[in-house]
Design an enzyme around this catalytic site. Structure first.
Site, mmCIF file in Angstrom:
data_model
loop_
_atom_site.group_PDB
_atom_site.id
_atom_site.type_symbol
_atom_site.label_atom_id
_atom_site.label_comp_id
_atom_site.label_asym_id
_atom_site.label_seq_id
_atom_site.Cartn_x
_atom_site.Cartn_y
_atom_site.Cartn_z
ATOM 1 N N GLU A 72 -7.015 23.184 42.599
ATOM 2 C CA GLU A 72 -6.867 24.512 43.216
ATOM 3 C C GLU A 72 -7.797 24.703 44.421
ATOM 4 O OE1 GLU A 72 -7.083 27.452 40.072
ATOM 5 O OE2 GLU A 72 -4.986 27.111 39.578
ATOM 6 N N GLU A 99 0.549 23.772 36.046
ATOM 7 C CA GLU A 99 -0.140 24.492 34.967
ATOM 8 C C GLU A 99 0.669 25.722 34.604
ATOM 9 O OE1 GLU A 99 -4.219 25.653 35.592
ATOM 10 O OE2 GLU A 99 -4.701 23.814 36.666
#
Ligand code: GAL
Length: 649
Positions: A152, A308
């Site tokens: 991320e 995710e």
């Protein structure tokens, strides 16, 4: 084998075995339970740096060797991460330059994760060393199918080195001519005329935050530094391995992923909708989610990967609601319907301590595999196994919504109108109005190939450089149908207002002049074909040309009776202009008409409340995002869907 060669849809997610070093039997139990749930792929190593390199230059891969080998023996593939998303304490202690400086010029101390300086030579050197070692050791391991670069990536750093890099970046952008920068930044305003590059600093709450082009340039620069850092890591892993690479994108607005997309082999993203929140229906949360799936799918016009998601709850909302029975399976199948190559969770096993110990996971603290969440996850594992045929399937759309990250930044920056301008929410509203017809919709950047589409919707496209105006003009002239709204083409790429009237560079194409915009309290309404539709927030006063049709007028205020929505034939195409913020009811109706004119193939369906329809390849998905049974009629055939049920036709 790499990810593209795998036959099955991927199922699994983030796996953090390093948290259980010293706990005998846990790894074996993990494998046994993962297999029971049908897991075939895990992401490993994301936060492993401190346990691979406990001391600078001293590497111990032995535990990771065992983990990867065990996974392989049990038929579970590995997406191997580079560990740069979080660093060991020794690194920050010895090399404080790796720590970020905040916009208010406060330097971070060690803690959390994702907060390193992207330009730091030391951080780059240290990540390259460990990445190369990982690549050399595992880059040809038969279990490993892809690289997961960092985690991320996001944020910016305001340290002196980043300031210097920013100035270099600006020099390159403005041809080393500071007068060009002064013009773009409108330097005469408040006496901000620069005479030396060294006078320039990054935006700061203790300095300058009101020069819009300055803020935009800083965001563009920071985006570039993040991509540069990512590419630095890619080169390191590519040294010994030719496996595909990705990094996990997010729903956030601060990063321009349209600039990033070309550097990943498959777009992947972390999908965390706020299911069952108290502000919107499950259906609306599903629309939000679908919009993002389509945004990430459209980037490469290829299947993407949901990297995710949570099998149950998250731990970072104000209130962390469980997913109702059935919803995890439905939400996972929604990702597949929109083009994901699998369903990956954060996380395989709940951590025992620290920040995420109450975040949802496949395996709970009881370690039994007897939980409701595990049972449903195992059911999903079987469904995915049975639907391997969906892997690789693409989606064709005749319609697209433009969502432009940098346009969102410019809208956020502007001072005036109303504080809450809701750019992304508006794009999602237009997407919802289109998607409600059961069609596939792409979500594209402003640089995408427009010629693929029969209809393009561009809500609030406020920042329109000449090059984009030209492409819109050509698209419509060539026969495209284009729907724009209030706030279209006010500024250029430097956030300088277009001169000569809005929509800048496109007045003749839309056949209107937008004279002024009113921000309203409460509601106004528009009248279209005798029906009344509510409008909120923004009403523009637009003047149609002679050959422009007015298709809705205002009901109230001093502009009652004036045009609110127009339609204008331009060459072979048609340009709609919606001058006010209407609701989905009106948009659905307008898009119905526009799609008919555009010749978009709209399926013959009636979708009950809560049902969403999407096609992947030759398969049509009907999904019921409601806790009540609902019916759909598709091509004359009746379907009944259970609460949170789905059907693949
Ligand atoms: C993601 C992150 C994961 C985990 C997860 C929890 O943003 O990549 O490491 O923290 O959130 O929802």
């Amino acid at each position: 084998m790499n990810i593209f060669e795998k036959k099955d849809l991927l199922y699994g997610g983030d796996y953090n075995p390093e948290q259980w070093l010293g706990y005998d039997g846990i790894w074996e139990q993990d494998i046994q339970l993962m297999k029971k749930a049908g897991v075939n792929c895990v992401s490993v190593g994301i936060f492993s740096w401190a346990l691979i390199e406990r001391e600078e230059g001293v590497f111990d891969f032995s535990w990771l060797d065992t983990v990867i080998e065990n996974l392989y023996k049990n038929g579970i593939s590995v997406i191997l991460a580079t560990p740069s998303g979080a660093r060991p304490p020794w690194l920050s202690q010895k090399y404080p330059e790796v720590l970020r400086v905040r916009e208010d010029r406060v330097k971070h101390i060690y803690g959390k994760r994702h907060n390193h300086c992207f330009t730091s030579p030391v951080y780059r050197e240290k990540t390259a060393i460990i990445d190369e070692k990982l690549s050399k050791r595992y880059g040809h391991h038969p279990a490993v199918i892809m690289w997961h670069i960092s985690n991320e990536l996001s944020g910016d750093c305001h340290c002196p080195r980043c300031q210097e890099r920013f100035r270099e970046w600006l020099k390159a952008k403005y041809d080393n001519d500071i007068e060009k920068l002064n013009h773009a930044w409108w330097g005469a305003f408040w006496s901000h005329h620069y005479t030396e590059w060294s006078q320039i600093e990054s935006p700061s709450s203790i300095g300058e935050i009101g020069v819009h082009a300055h803020v935009l340039d800083w965001k563009r620069f920071s985006n570039d530094m993040m991509i540069e850092f990512y590419n630095h890591e890619v080169s390191a892993v590519k040294k010994y391995s030719d496996l595909p690479v990705t990094t996990n994108f997010m729903e956030i607005e601060e990063i321009n992923y349209h600039k990033f997309e070309k550097y990943v082999d498959i777009v992947s993203w972390d999908c965390y909708p706020r299911w069952h929140n108290d502000k919107e229906s499950v259906y609306d949360t599903a629309v939000w989610t679908a919009f993002h799936h389509d945004l990430f799918r459209s980037m490469k016009q290829k299947p993407f990967l949901m990297m995710e998601s949570t099998p149950s709850l998250v731990n970072w909302n104000d209130t962390n609601k469980l997913k109702a029975p059935g919803l995890n399976i439905l939400a996972s199948m929604q990702a597949i319907a929109h083009g994901s190559e699998g369903v990956l969770y954060f996380q395989m096993r709940k951590s025992r301590g620290s920040f995420e110990k109450f975040h949802g996971a496949l395996i709970d603290h009881d370690g039994s595999g007897e939980t409701r969440v595990f049972g449903e996850a195992a059911q999903l594992g079987r469904i995915l196994k049975d639907n391997a045929k969906l892997k690789g399937g693409s989606s064709d759309s005749q319609v697209a919504v433009i969502y432009d990250y940098e346009n969102g930044w410019a809208i956020d920056e502007l001072c005036g109108l109303k504080n809450d301008r809701g750019y992304k929410e508006t794009c999602i509203k237009h997407y919802k109005a289109l998607k409600g017809s059961g069609i596939n919709v792409d979500v594209i950047g402003p640089g995408a190939d427009f010629s693929r589409y029969k209809l393009i919707s561009a809500p609030m496209l406020y920042m329109v450089p000449d090059s984009t105006a030209k492409r819109i003009r050509e698209y419509i002239a060539g026969g495209g149908i284009f729907v724009a709204t209030y706030l279209t083409s006010y500024v250029d790429e430097n956030d300088l207002c277009h001169l000569g009237g809005f929509p800048g560079g496109l007045k003749d194409v839309f056949g209107i002049w937008n004279e002024e915009i009113d921000s309203i309290y409460g509601e106004n309404a528009v009248i279209a074909n005798g029906s009344e539709y509510t409008v909120t927030d923004f009403c523009e006063r637009i003047h149609p040309d002679k050959d422009t049709e007015v298709i809705a007028t205002y009901k109230y205020d001093f502009y009652a009776g004036e045009p609110a929505v127009t339609r204008h034939g331009y060459n072979k195409g048609m340009a709609y202009y919606i001058g006010a913020r209407t609701g989905v009811d009106y948009l659905h109706r307008l898009y119905g008409e526009a799609m008919q004119k555009a010749g978009v193939l709209v399926p013959d369906v009636t979708l009950g409340k809560g049902i969403s329809m999407t096609k992947r390849g030759e398969y049509t998905f009907l999904m019921n995002f409601s806790d009540k049974a609902a019916a759909a009629v598709s091509n004359g055939v009746n379907f009944t869907l259970e609460p949170y049920g789905f059907k693949i036709i």
